[in-house]
Design an enzyme around this catalytic site. Structure first.
Site, short mmCIF file in Angstrom:
data_model
loop_
_atom_site.label_atom_id
_atom_site.label_comp_id
_atom_site.label_asym_id
_atom_site.label_seq_id
_atom_site.Cartn_x
_atom_site.Cartn_y
_atom_site.Cartn_z
CB ALA A 32 -0.97 0.00 1.18
CG HIS A 34 2.57 6.08 1.82
ND1 HIS A 34 3.75 6.53 2.34
CD2 HIS A 34 2.05 5.25 2.76
CE1 HIS A 34 3.94 6.04 3.55
NE2 HIS A 34 2.92 5.23 3.83
CG HIS A 37 6.00 2.79 1.69
ND1 HIS A 37 4.64 3.02 1.60
CD2 HIS A 37 6.17 2.05 2.82
CE1 HIS A 37 4.02 2.42 2.61
NE2 HIS A 37 4.92 1.83 3.37
N GLY A 147 11.75 4.24 8.19
CA GLY A 147 11.25 5.60 8.35
C GLY A 147 11.22 6.02 9.82
NE ARG A 187 -2.91 0.04 10.70
CZ ARG A 187 -1.75 -0.53 10.99
NH1 ARG A 187 -0.66 0.21 11.06
NH2 ARG A 187 -1.66 -1.83 11.22
P1 AMP Z 1 4.99 0.00 6.51
O1 AMP Z 1 4.66 -0.41 5.12
O2 AMP Z 1 3.95 0.85 7.16
O3 AMP Z 1 5.46 -1.17 7.37
O4 AMP Z 1 6.25 0.95 6.41
C1 AMP Z 1 7.42 0.54 5.76
C2 AMP Z 1 8.51 1.54 6.03
O5 AMP Z 1 8.11 2.83 5.55
C3 AMP Z 1 8.80 1.71 7.53
O6 AMP Z 1 10.20 1.81 7.72
C4 AMP Z 1 8.09 3.01 7.86
O7 AMP Z 1 8.66 3.69 8.95
C5 AMP Z 1 8.29 3.78 6.56
N1 AMP Z 1 7.30 4.86 6.47
C6 AMP Z 1 5.95 4.75 6.61
N2 AMP Z 1 5.37 5.97 6.53
C7 AMP Z 1 6.37 6.87 6.36
C8 AMP Z 1 6.43 8.29 6.23
N3 AMP Z 1 5.33 9.04 6.27
N4 AMP Z 1 7.63 8.87 6.08
C9 AMP Z 1 8.77 8.12 6.05
N5 AMP Z 1 8.79 6.78 6.16
C10 AMP Z 1 7.61 6.15 6.31
#
Ligand code: AMP
Length: 285
Positions: A32, A34, A37, A147, A187
């Site tokens: 998902a 954005h 990522h 992130g 989310r």
């Molecule tokens: P997730 O898919 O939510 O597990 O996130 C994957 C990676 O993307 C993790 O290292 C998160 O911290 C990073 N991430 C998610 N949202 C953001 C954001 N707004 N800014 C920077 N990194 C992000």
């Protein structure tokens, strides 16, 4: 872009990609995708010769009453986006591939895994540490990109890398926000128009903490109180936690003079969102 769904195939692709001593950067995600990522993908591209991204909605980091089954899955759009970023390898295993029947080994970063999100989401960091350790073993990256958005996750993983001697560097990238301040998150798509407006109160509260800090206030309880006053402007937003902690240990800090992490988590409707702010040491503010 090579797409692989099995561990064996990923390892064989990586042997080829690494030929001649090329470095590999890994960006673990749950899909998902954005711009948050994508900022990690671009950082990996800038630091490493080859970029690997994983997409895996990891069941072990979701609690029994959380959103695992309805977590957004946008495979076609994710693939198109990663191709356009010239990602070299996409590793997208099934749950059965990552956790074959009988799998029973987990990684627990003791002490830290029950702080911040770990306190509200029992078992969450155990699931995160386990899946990230497995991804490190499979991909063997030189650098892995995470992130700052998930600040507690970063602290837990840094400790894991140190404790278990993983031979790689963690690179932490800044939070990517919408123009109005909302931190990007997969989310956010759960939020209604009204809820999205309410969700802005988190970044507003953190901005307030930042301003107060810049005015020289270092007393954490005072900063938390004033963040609380901003958060109270949206009474329908239910605060899970609002704390000022040491960014490495996640323990509460009474004073922010040596630097601190201000972190907040809240339910907007039924959606739990998080945000945070790193406060630098007082002399550099
Ligand atoms: P997730 O898919 O939510 O597990 O996130 C994957 C990676 O993307 C993790 O290292 C998160 O911290 C990073 N991430 C998610 N949202 C953001 C954001 N707004 N800014 C920077 N990194 C992000």
């Amino acid at each position: 872009m090579r797409i692989t769904k099995t561990v064996e195939e990923a390892r064989s692709d990586l042997r080829e990609l690494r030929a001649g001593g090329r470095s590999v950067g890994l960006v673990p995600t749950m899909g998902a995708l954005h711009d948050g990522h994508i900022s990690l993908v671009r950082a990996a591209r800038a630091h490493c010769d080859e970029v690997a991204v994983s997409i895996f909605v990891n069941p072990t980091q979701f609690g029994p009453n959380e959103d695992f089954t309805r977590y957004p899955r946008t495979w076609d759009a994710d693939c198109a986006l990663l191709k356009s970023e010239q990602v070299d390898l996409l590793f997208a295993p099934s749950s059965e591939e990552m956790y074959p029947r009988g799998s029973s080994t987990f990684i627990e970063v003791a002490d830290m895994s029950d702080r911040l999100d770990g306190a509200s989401r029992p078992g969450h960091f155990r699931g995160v540490a386990t899946v990230v350790a497995k991804l490190f073993q499979i991909i063997e990256p030189d650098k892995a990109f995470f992130g700052q958005k998930d600040a507690a996750q970063v602290a837990v993983l840094r400790k894991m890398v140190r404790d278990l001697n993983f031979n790689l560097e963690l690179v932490v990238c800044p939070i990517v926000r919408e123009p109005d301040g909302l931190a990007l998150s997969s989310r956010n798509r759960y939020l209604s128009t009204e809820e999205r407006k309410q969700a802005l109160v988190l970044s507003r509260a953190l901005r307030h903490v930042e301003e107060e800090s810049e005015r020289g206030i270092t007393d954490s309880s005072r900063l938390i109180r004033s963040a609380g006053e901003v958060l109270a402007q949206e009474p329908s937003v239910r605060i899970d936690y609002c704390r000022i902690v040491d960014p490495d240990t996640l323990e509460d800090l009474a004073d922010t003079s040596s630097g601190a992490l201000a972190a907040v988590a809240a339910f907007v409707g039924s959606t739990r969102i998080i945000d945070n702010l790193l406060l630098p040491p007082a002399e550099t503010r």
